[in-house]
Design an enzyme around this catalytic site. Structure first.
Site, PDB file in Angstrom:
ATOM      1  N   GLY A 119      55.928  36.738  48.570  1.00 31.48           N
ATOM      2  CA  GLY A 119      55.276  35.439  48.739  1.00 31.48           C
ATOM      3  C   GLY A 119      54.857  35.102  50.158  1.00 31.48           C
ATOM      4  O   GLY A 119      54.675  33.927  50.483  1.00 31.48           O
TER       5      GLY A 119
ATOM      6  N   ASN B 198      51.961  35.683  51.509  1.00 28.13           N
ATOM      7  CA  ASN B 198      50.612  35.102  51.431  1.00 28.13           C
ATOM      8  C   ASN B 198      50.666  33.678  50.895  1.00 28.13           C
ATOM      9  O   ASN B 198      49.933  32.803  51.355  1.00 28.13           O
ATOM     10  CB  ASN B 198      49.692  35.966  50.565  1.00 28.13           C
ATOM     11  CG  ASN B 198      49.162  37.172  51.317  1.00 28.13           C
ATOM     12  OD1 ASN B 198      48.317  37.032  52.194  1.00 28.13           O
ATOM     13  ND2 ASN B 198      49.688  38.351  51.018  1.00 28.13           N
TER      14      ASN B 198
ATOM     15  N   MET C  93      51.605  40.989  40.008  1.00 23.63           N
ATOM     16  CA  MET C  93      51.576  42.389  39.590  1.00 23.63           C
ATOM     17  C   MET C  93      51.076  42.622  38.162  1.00 23.63           C
ATOM     18  O   MET C  93      51.062  43.748  37.692  1.00 23.63           O
ATOM     19  CB  MET C  93      52.979  43.011  39.743  1.00 23.63           C
ATOM     20  CG  MET C  93      53.486  43.028  41.168  1.00 23.63           C
ATOM     21  SD  MET C  93      52.400  43.896  42.302  1.00 23.63           S
ATOM     22  CE  MET C  93      52.789  45.576  41.862  1.00 23.63           C
ATOM     23  N   LYS C  94      50.685  41.566  37.471  1.00 25.20           N
ATOM     24  CA  LYS C  94      50.165  41.757  36.119  1.00 25.20           C
ATOM     25  C   LYS C  94      48.649  41.805  36.153  1.00 25.20           C
ATOM     26  O   LYS C  94      48.020  41.138  36.980  1.00 25.20           O
ATOM     27  CB  LYS C  94      50.588  40.594  35.207  1.00 25.20           C
ATOM     28  CG  LYS C  94      52.065  40.434  35.032  1.00 25.20           C
ATOM     29  CD  LYS C  94      52.716  41.623  34.395  1.00 25.20           C
ATOM     30  CE  LYS C  94      52.493  41.728  32.904  1.00 25.20           C
ATOM     31  NZ  LYS C  94      53.412  42.734  32.303  1.00 25.20           N
ATOM     32  N   ILE C  95      48.090  42.577  35.227  1.00 22.97           N
ATOM     33  CA  ILE C  95      46.628  42.612  35.137  1.00 22.97           C
ATOM     34  C   ILE C  95      46.174  41.432  34.286  1.00 22.97           C
ATOM     35  O   ILE C  95      46.758  41.135  33.246  1.00 22.97           O
ATOM     36  CB  ILE C  95      46.155  43.963  34.555  1.00 22.97           C
ATOM     37  CG1 ILE C  95      46.422  45.042  35.602  1.00 22.97           C
ATOM     38  CG2 ILE C  95      44.684  43.914  34.160  1.00 22.97           C
ATOM     39  CD1 ILE C  95      46.146  46.443  35.152  1.00 22.97           C
TER      40      ILE C  95
ATOM     41  N   ASN D 252      41.624  37.598  44.452  1.00 24.17           N
ATOM     42  CA  ASN D 252      42.799  38.461  44.620  1.00 24.17           C
ATOM     43  C   ASN D 252      42.791  39.058  46.027  1.00 24.17           C
ATOM     44  O   ASN D 252      41.728  39.247  46.622  1.00 24.17           O
ATOM     45  CB  ASN D 252      42.731  39.595  43.593  1.00 24.17           C
ATOM     46  CG  ASN D 252      43.905  40.550  43.689  1.00 24.17           C
ATOM     47  OD1 ASN D 252      45.063  40.139  43.806  1.00 24.17           O
ATOM     48  ND2 ASN D 252      43.628  41.852  43.662  1.00 24.17           N
TER      49      ASN D 252
ATOM     50  N   HIS E 287      44.040  42.458  48.178  1.00 28.69           N
ATOM     51  CA  HIS E 287      44.479  43.842  47.936  1.00 28.69           C
ATOM     52  C   HIS E 287      44.678  44.547  49.278  1.00 28.69           C
ATOM     53  O   HIS E 287      43.845  44.420  50.179  1.00 28.69           O
ATOM     54  CB  HIS E 287      43.425  44.574  47.090  1.00 28.69           C
ATOM     55  CG  HIS E 287      43.857  45.948  46.709  1.00 28.69           C
ATOM     56  ND1 HIS E 287      44.758  46.180  45.688  1.00 28.69           N
ATOM     57  CD2 HIS E 287      43.556  47.157  47.225  1.00 28.69           C
ATOM     58  CE1 HIS E 287      44.982  47.476  45.600  1.00 28.69           C
ATOM     59  NE2 HIS E 287      44.262  48.103  46.519  1.00 28.69           N
TER      60      HIS E 287
HETATM   61  C1  GRF Z   1      50.064  41.996  49.499  1.00 33.43           C
HETATM   62  O1  GRF Z   1      50.093  43.119  50.316  1.00 33.43           O
HETATM   63  C2  GRF Z   1      48.837  41.999  48.638  1.00 33.43           C
HETATM   64  O2  GRF Z   1      47.764  42.653  49.216  1.00 33.43           O
HETATM   65  C3  GRF Z   1      49.278  42.732  47.401  1.00 33.43           C
HETATM   66  O3  GRF Z   1      50.626  42.366  47.225  1.00 33.43           O
HETATM   67  C4  GRF Z   1      51.201  42.010  48.479  1.00 33.43           C
HETATM   68  C5  GRF Z   1      51.834  40.673  48.321  1.00 33.43           C
HETATM   69  O4  GRF Z   1      52.592  40.311  49.439  1.00 33.43           O
HETATM   70  N1  GRF Z   1      48.427  42.421  46.291  1.00 33.43           N
HETATM   71  P1  GRF Z   1      53.270  38.877  49.509  1.00 33.43           P
HETATM   72  O5  GRF Z   1      54.087  38.699  48.234  1.00 33.43           O
HETATM   73  O6  GRF Z   1      52.199  37.849  49.634  1.00 33.43           O
HETATM   74  O7  GRF Z   1      54.154  38.928  50.722  1.00 33.43           O
END
Ligand code: GRF
Length: 187
Positions: free
Chosen positions: A14, A16, A88-90, A105, A107
């Site tokens: 978390g 981000n 992590m789910k599509i 999203n 990545h």
């Molecule tokens: C990030 O590196 C993002 O690019 C990927 O999952 C990670 C999530 O990190 N999709 P956080 O949970 O926000 O620390």
């Protein structure tokens, strides 16, 4: 400014999410985070929902109709924008169609390179010179929607999976809010 009601989906750390919560305190930031959805009850990121008194829901994705459930919750909370931040789910094409509003999203690679999981080990194995992060719109094809922002750095000989991850995350914390500002700048 009238802020969009946003929901952030998480599965893990978390960082981000934490960063977006901080940025959204600014009156000029285009979104307000009204809801957080996690597919894991022990996702560390839930701590930021609690600390900031933002409502959160843990949705067990083993349930057959979990996407329908999420759509109902989003509607109830008048959510009009979704940020996937380490979820992590599509997301199914049906969900995207039914939600009908923007989903973005983040990545940890320079898409279209290294879609999917285990990006850092593959980047090292492939002896890439450069890597970074990408924020993109979500479509029904994995990690393939229109790119909004990319940020990159050069990989040094000393870099490991861990250092690449750290450098990438630092850039993610700039790229995610910048993308949101870009999307709503002309709205
Ligand atoms: C990030 O590196 C993002 O690019 C990927 O999952 C990670 C999530 O990190 N999709 P956080 O949970 O926000 O620390």
């Amino acid at each position: 400014m009238v802020k969009k009601n946003a929901c952030v989906f998480i599965s893990g750390q978390g960082s981000n999410l934490k960063n977006l919560i901080n940025r959204s305190r600014d009156n000029n930031f285009p979104i307000k985070i009204r809801l957080i959805i996690s597919d894991k009850k022990n996702a560390h990121g839930i701590i930021y929902a609690k600390k900031n008194a933002i409502p959160y829901k843990v949705i067990n994705t083993n349930l057959k109709y979990y996407e329908t459930l999420i759509l109902q919750i989003l509607k109830k909370n008048k959510i009009s924008f979704i940020c996937l931040a380490g979820y992590m789910k599509i997301i199914s094409s049906n969900f995207i169609k039914k939600f009908g509003k923007k989903i973005i999203n983040i990545h940890p690679s320079l898409l279209p390179k290294f879609k999917g999981l285990n990006t850092f080990s593959r980047i090292l194995k492939n002896k890439e010179k450069k890597t970074g992060c990408t924020v993109h719109f979500v479509t029904d094809k994995l990690d393939s929607g229109k790119i909004i922002t990319q940020k990159s750095f050069f990989i040094s000989l000393n870099d490991s999976e861990l250092t690449i991850q750290k450098k990438t995350q630092r850039l993610e914390h700039q790229a995610f809010p910048e993308s949101i500002i870009k999307i709503f700048r002309n709205n």
